[in-house]
Design a protein around this motif. Structure first.
Motif, PDB file in Angstrom:
ATOM      1  N   MET A  32     -36.958 -57.324   9.577  1.00 44.60           N
ATOM      2  CA  MET A  32     -36.913 -57.279   8.113  1.00 44.60           C
ATOM      3  C   MET A  32     -36.646 -55.843   7.675  1.00 44.60           C
ATOM      4  N   TYR A  33     -35.752 -55.695   6.717  1.00 45.40           N
ATOM      5  CA  TYR A  33     -35.291 -54.382   6.253  1.00 45.40           C
ATOM      6  C   TYR A  33     -35.578 -54.212   4.767  1.00 45.40           C
ATOM      7  N   TRP A  34     -35.754 -52.970   4.365  1.00 44.35           N
ATOM      8  CA  TRP A  34     -35.773 -52.625   2.948  1.00 44.35           C
ATOM      9  C   TRP A  34     -34.688 -51.587   2.691  1.00 44.35           C
ATOM     10  N   TYR A  35     -33.883 -51.881   1.652  1.00 46.56           N
ATOM     11  CA  TYR A  35     -32.838 -50.970   1.200  1.00 46.56           C
ATOM     12  C   TYR A  35     -33.099 -50.595  -0.255  1.00 46.56           C
ATOM     13  N   GLN A  36     -32.681 -49.395  -0.611  1.00 48.77           N
ATOM     14  CA  GLN A  36     -32.664 -48.968  -2.002  1.00 48.77           C
ATOM     15  C   GLN A  36     -31.203 -48.836  -2.425  1.00 48.77           C
ATOM     16  N   GLN A  37     -30.881 -49.410  -3.579  1.00 47.97           N
ATOM     17  CA  GLN A  37     -29.510 -49.298  -4.069  1.00 47.97           C
ATOM     18  C   GLN A  37     -29.524 -48.830  -5.523  1.00 47.97           C
ATOM     19  N   LYS A  38     -28.994 -47.652  -5.751  1.00 46.17           N
ATOM     20  CA  LYS A  38     -28.880 -47.140  -7.109  1.00 46.17           C
ATOM     21  C   LYS A  38     -27.527 -47.532  -7.683  1.00 46.17           C
ATOM     22  N   SER A  39     -27.418 -47.428  -8.976  1.00 47.68           N
ATOM     23  CA  SER A  39     -26.241 -47.910  -9.685  1.00 47.68           C
ATOM     24  C   SER A  39     -24.953 -47.331  -9.109  1.00 47.68           C
ATOM     25  N   SER A  40     -24.007 -48.209  -8.821  1.00 47.96           N
ATOM     26  CA  SER A  40     -22.681 -47.848  -8.300  1.00 47.96           C
ATOM     27  C   SER A  40     -22.731 -47.122  -6.958  1.00 47.96           C
ATOM     28  N   LEU A  90     -33.487 -54.014  -2.123  1.00 50.01           N
ATOM     29  CA  LEU A  90     -32.992 -55.183  -1.398  1.00 50.01           C
ATOM     30  C   LEU A  90     -33.769 -55.370  -0.102  1.00 50.01           C
ATOM     31  N   CYS A  91     -34.169 -56.586   0.131  1.00 54.20           N
ATOM     32  CA  CYS A  91     -34.790 -56.968   1.401  1.00 54.20           C
ATOM     33  C   CYS A  91     -33.747 -57.744   2.201  1.00 54.20           C
ATOM     34  N   ALA A  92     -33.719 -57.527   3.484  1.00 52.43           N
ATOM     35  CA  ALA A  92     -32.791 -58.254   4.345  1.00 52.43           C
ATOM     36  C   ALA A  92     -33.493 -58.624   5.645  1.00 52.43           C
ATOM     37  N   THR A  93     -32.971 -59.626   6.312  1.00 51.31           N
ATOM     38  CA  THR A  93     -33.518 -60.033   7.608  1.00 51.31           C
ATOM     39  C   THR A  93     -32.384 -60.225   8.600  1.00 51.31           C
ATOM     40  N   SER A  94     -32.719 -60.161   9.865  1.00 51.06           N
ATOM     41  CA  SER A  94     -31.774 -60.537  10.912  1.00 51.06           C
ATOM     42  C   SER A  94     -32.570 -60.959  12.133  1.00 51.06           C
ATOM     43  N   ARG A  95     -31.916 -61.719  13.010  1.00 54.66           N
ATOM     44  CA  ARG A  95     -32.618 -62.161  14.221  1.00 54.66           C
ATOM     45  C   ARG A  95     -32.880 -60.998  15.154  1.00 54.66           C
ATOM     46  N   GLY A 108     -32.678 -59.211  -4.438  1.00 57.26           N
ATOM     47  CA  GLY A 108     -33.065 -57.887  -4.905  1.00 57.26           C
ATOM     48  C   GLY A 108     -34.101 -57.924  -6.010  1.00 57.26           C
ATOM     49  N   THR A 109     -34.838 -56.829  -6.128  1.00 59.38           N
ATOM     50  CA  THR A 109     -35.749 -56.594  -7.249  1.00 59.38           C
ATOM     51  C   THR A 109     -35.285 -55.332  -7.962  1.00 59.38           C
ATOM     52  N   ARG A 110     -35.007 -55.474  -9.237  1.00 58.75           N
ATOM     53  CA  ARG A 110     -34.576 -54.298 -10.007  1.00 58.75           C
ATOM     54  C   ARG A 110     -35.813 -53.620 -10.591  1.00 58.75           C
ATOM     55  N   LEU A 111     -36.057 -52.401 -10.166  1.00 54.57           N
ATOM     56  CA  LEU A 111     -37.237 -51.651 -10.601  1.00 54.57           C
ATOM     57  C   LEU A 111     -36.864 -50.672 -11.697  1.00 54.57           C
ATOM     58  N   THR A 112     -37.610 -50.749 -12.788  1.00 57.45           N
ATOM     59  CA  THR A 112     -37.472 -49.793 -13.885  1.00 57.45           C
ATOM     60  C   THR A 112     -38.746 -48.962 -13.955  1.00 57.45           C
ATOM     61  N   VAL A 113     -38.607 -47.665 -14.094  1.00 55.99           N
ATOM     62  CA  VAL A 113     -39.756 -46.767 -14.201  1.00 55.99           C
ATOM     63  C   VAL A 113     -39.720 -46.123 -15.583  1.00 55.99           C
ATOM     64  N   THR A 114     -40.805 -46.331 -16.315  1.00 57.82           N
ATOM     65  CA  THR A 114     -40.837 -45.798 -17.695  1.00 57.82           C
ATOM     66  C   THR A 114     -41.762 -44.587 -17.814  1.00 57.82           C
TER      67      THR A 114
ATOM     68  N   TYR B  36     -18.954 -56.822   4.614  1.00 54.75           N
ATOM     69  CA  TYR B  36     -19.897 -57.467   3.714  1.00 54.75           C
ATOM     70  C   TYR B  36     -19.315 -57.462   2.304  1.00 54.75           C
ATOM     71  N   GLN B  37     -19.740 -58.450   1.521  1.00 57.76           N
ATOM     72  CA  GLN B  37     -19.313 -58.605   0.134  1.00 57.76           C
ATOM     73  C   GLN B  37     -20.553 -58.549  -0.735  1.00 57.76           C
ATOM     74  N   GLN B  38     -20.482 -57.823  -1.856  1.00 56.72           N
ATOM     75  CA  GLN B  38     -21.622 -57.770  -2.757  1.00 56.72           C
ATOM     76  C   GLN B  38     -21.180 -58.015  -4.182  1.00 56.72           C
ATOM     77  N   PHE B  39     -21.723 -59.087  -4.762  1.00 54.46           N
ATOM     78  CA  PHE B  39     -21.484 -59.373  -6.177  1.00 54.46           C
ATOM     79  C   PHE B  39     -22.492 -58.590  -7.012  1.00 54.46           C
ATOM     80  N   PRO B  40     -22.180 -58.362  -8.282  1.00 53.06           N
ATOM     81  CA  PRO B  40     -23.120 -57.631  -9.151  1.00 53.06           C
ATOM     82  C   PRO B  40     -24.490 -58.309  -9.171  1.00 53.06           C
ATOM     83  N   SER B  41     -25.514 -57.502  -9.071  1.00 52.88           N
ATOM     84  CA  SER B  41     -26.917 -57.953  -9.147  1.00 52.88           C
ATOM     85  C   SER B  41     -27.294 -58.933  -8.035  1.00 52.88           C
ATOM     86  N   GLN B  42     -26.593 -58.863  -6.909  1.00 55.12           N
ATOM     87  CA  GLN B  42     -26.954 -59.669  -5.739  1.00 55.12           C
ATOM     88  C   GLN B  42     -26.969 -58.788  -4.505  1.00 55.12           C
TER      89      GLN B  42
END
Lengths: 114, 111
Positions: A32-40, A90-95, A108-114, B36-42
């Motif tokens: 199981m993996y955890w990734y962080q993805q920021k906009s663009s 983003l969480c991901a899994t693989s065998r 994914g879970t979109r986290l907002t920090v205020t 890999y392919q990534q759609f917006p918000s996925q």
């Protein structure tokens, strides 16, 4: 259908207030993996578990921790979120971790920090 | 893990064939090419993987020349729903070799 589930899809937290993101899987995958993805930007690997074996990426801040209590669940804990931690997680899994094993990502879970 | 280089963005029209080329000049003997392919918000989704020559599945084809220093992802007759970011990765079949995403190609399909 077997899948990777992330809850919640959207999370709002306050600056400095600990937050936990959840991931579960019905695929019975070892990794199981955890990734962080920021906009663009591309997803950035934070850490992964191979079974109970935790593997941290060298540049992952100490503010990010993870727990995997059993095969199905994995949690991402952000101890003191800063404004710069706002992102999609983003969480991901693989065998396995070899190239034969494709990764399956959650929504994914979109986290907002205020 | 070989470094990959892709165009930052591409535009195409519905019904066209789209080819996205990825350069991986320092690819190692045991590296495989994966897209890999990534759609917006996925989260990203596995499309195709290959080692050499040509691989085809229900989604795409992957062309890899003999020197393996580049590869081309081919999407036949694209539709608006193919608008996404496409990531090319070259990674080895090793236990400790993880998926590290490059910048990807932002494909925009126009009507």
């Amino acid at each position: 259908d077997a899948m990777v589930i992330q809850n919640p899809r959207y999370q709002v937290t306050q600056f400095g207030k600990p937050v936990t993101l959840s991931c579960s899987q019905t695929l019975n995958h070892n990794v199981m993996y955890w990734y962080q993805q920021k906009s663009s930007q591309a997803p950035k690997l934070l850490f992964h578990y191979y079974d109970k074996d935790f593997n941290n990426e060298a540049d992952t801040p100490d503010n990010f921790q993870s727990r995997r209590p059993n095969t199905s669940f994995c949690f991402l804990d952000i101890r003191s979120p800063g404004l710069g931690d706002a992102a999609m997680y983003l969480c991901a899994t693989s065998r396995g971790t070899g190239d034969l094993y494709e990764q399956y990502f959650g929504p994914g879970t979109r986290l907002t920090v205020t | 893990l070989a470094k990959t280089t892709q165009p930052i963005s591409m535009d195409s029209y519905e019904g066209q064939e789209v080819n996205i080329t990825c350069s991986h000049n320092n690819i190692a003997t045991n590296d495989y090419i994966t897209w890999y392919q990534q759609f917006p918000s996925q989260g990203p989704r596995f499309i195709i993987q290959g080692y050499k020559t040509k691989v085809t599945n229900e989604v795409a084809s992957l062309f890899i020349p003999a020197d393996r220093k580049s590869s081309t992802l081919s999407l036949p007759r694209v539709s608006l729903s193919d608008t996404a970011v496409y990531y090319c990765l070259a990674k080895a079949r090793d236990r400790d070799d993880k998926i590290i995403f490059g910048k990807g190609t932002r494909l925009h399909i126009l009507p």
